[in-house]
Design a protein around this motif. Structure first.
Motif: not given
Length: 90
Positions: A55-56, A59-64, A66-68, A71
Protein backbone atom coordinates in the motif's frame (compact mmCIF):
# COMPACT_ATOMS: atom_id res chain seq x y z
CA UNK A 1 13.78 4.32 -0.36
CA UNK A 2 11.15 1.61 -0.25
CA UNK A 3 9.06 1.06 2.86
CA UNK A 4 10.08 -2.08 4.69
CA UNK A 5 8.03 -5.27 4.58
CA UNK A 6 6.31 -4.54 1.28
CA UNK A 7 6.50 -6.52 -1.92
CA UNK A 8 8.08 -4.67 -4.85
CA UNK A 9 5.91 -3.17 -7.57
CA UNK A 10 6.82 -2.68 -11.21
CA UNK A 11 6.32 0.85 -12.57
CA UNK A 12 6.54 1.73 -16.24
CA UNK A 13 6.08 5.12 -17.88
CA UNK A 14 5.05 5.42 -21.53
CA UNK A 15 7.61 6.78 -23.96
CA UNK A 16 5.14 9.16 -25.61
CA UNK A 17 3.55 12.38 -24.51
CA UNK A 18 1.54 12.88 -21.35
CA UNK A 19 -0.08 9.56 -20.38
CA UNK A 20 -3.86 9.12 -20.50
CA UNK A 21 -3.97 7.68 -16.98
CA UNK A 22 -2.51 5.26 -14.46
CA UNK A 23 -3.16 1.55 -14.98
CA UNK A 24 -3.18 -0.95 -12.12
CA UNK A 25 -2.40 -4.40 -13.54
CA UNK A 26 -1.39 -7.88 -12.44
CA UNK A 27 2.23 -8.88 -13.05
CA UNK A 28 5.66 -7.30 -12.89
CA UNK A 29 7.28 -8.33 -16.17
CA UNK A 30 6.46 -7.82 -19.80
CA UNK A 31 2.70 -7.35 -19.31
CA UNK A 32 2.81 -4.00 -17.44
CA UNK A 33 5.56 -2.76 -19.76
CA UNK A 34 3.47 -3.47 -22.86
CA UNK A 35 0.40 -1.86 -21.28
CA UNK A 36 2.40 1.31 -20.64
CA UNK A 37 3.76 1.49 -24.17
CA UNK A 38 0.72 0.38 -26.16
CA UNK A 39 -1.97 2.21 -24.17
CA UNK A 40 0.06 5.31 -23.16
CA UNK A 41 -0.52 4.73 -19.45
CA UNK A 42 1.73 4.89 -16.40
CA UNK A 43 1.46 1.26 -15.35
CA UNK A 44 1.87 -0.17 -11.85
CA UNK A 45 2.06 -3.95 -11.68
CA UNK A 46 2.08 -6.31 -8.73
CA UNK A 47 2.81 -10.03 -8.72
CA UNK A 48 -0.47 -11.90 -8.39
CA UNK A 49 -2.35 -8.61 -8.33
CA UNK A 50 -1.32 -8.12 -4.71
CA UNK A 51 -1.19 -4.31 -4.78
CA UNK A 52 -2.67 -4.12 -1.29
CA UNK A 53 0.39 -5.95 0.06
CA UNK A 54 2.34 -2.85 -0.95
CA UNK A 55 0.00 0.00 0.00
CA UNK A 56 2.73 2.51 0.87
CA UNK A 57 4.60 1.84 -2.37
CA UNK A 58 1.39 2.03 -4.40
CA UNK A 59 0.51 5.40 -2.85
CA UNK A 60 4.08 6.62 -3.38
CA UNK A 61 4.11 5.71 -7.08
CA UNK A 62 0.66 7.20 -7.73
CA UNK A 63 1.73 10.43 -6.01
CA UNK A 64 4.93 10.54 -8.07
CA UNK A 65 2.90 10.15 -11.28
CA UNK A 66 0.54 12.95 -10.17
CA UNK A 67 3.53 15.17 -9.36
CA UNK A 68 5.06 14.53 -12.77
CA UNK A 69 1.97 14.59 -15.02
CA UNK A 70 -0.82 16.17 -12.98
CA UNK A 71 -3.88 14.28 -11.79
CA UNK A 72 -4.68 11.31 -14.00
CA UNK A 73 -7.54 8.83 -13.89
CA UNK A 74 -6.71 5.49 -12.27
CA UNK A 75 -7.80 2.48 -14.30
CA UNK A 76 -7.80 -1.08 -12.95
CA UNK A 77 -7.18 -3.60 -15.73
CA UNK A 78 -7.78 -7.14 -14.42
CA UNK A 79 -6.55 -10.26 -16.16
CA UNK A 80 -9.12 -12.29 -18.04
CA UNK A 81 -9.19 -14.99 -15.35
CA UNK A 82 -9.28 -12.67 -12.33
CA UNK A 83 -12.78 -13.74 -11.26
CA UNK A 84 -11.58 -17.31 -10.68
CA UNK A 85 -8.68 -16.24 -8.43
CA UNK A 86 -10.04 -15.13 -5.05
CA UNK A 87 -6.84 -13.27 -4.03
CA UNK A 88 -6.75 -11.26 -7.25
CA UNK A 89 -10.50 -10.61 -7.17
CA UNK A 90 -10.19 -8.92 -3.74
Amino acid sequence: MQPEHENPLAVFHPSGDKPFGIAIVEGTGAKPYFVSQRLNLVTIGAAGGQHLSSQKLLEKYIKQAFDKYGHLPIIVIPDAGFAMNQQVRK
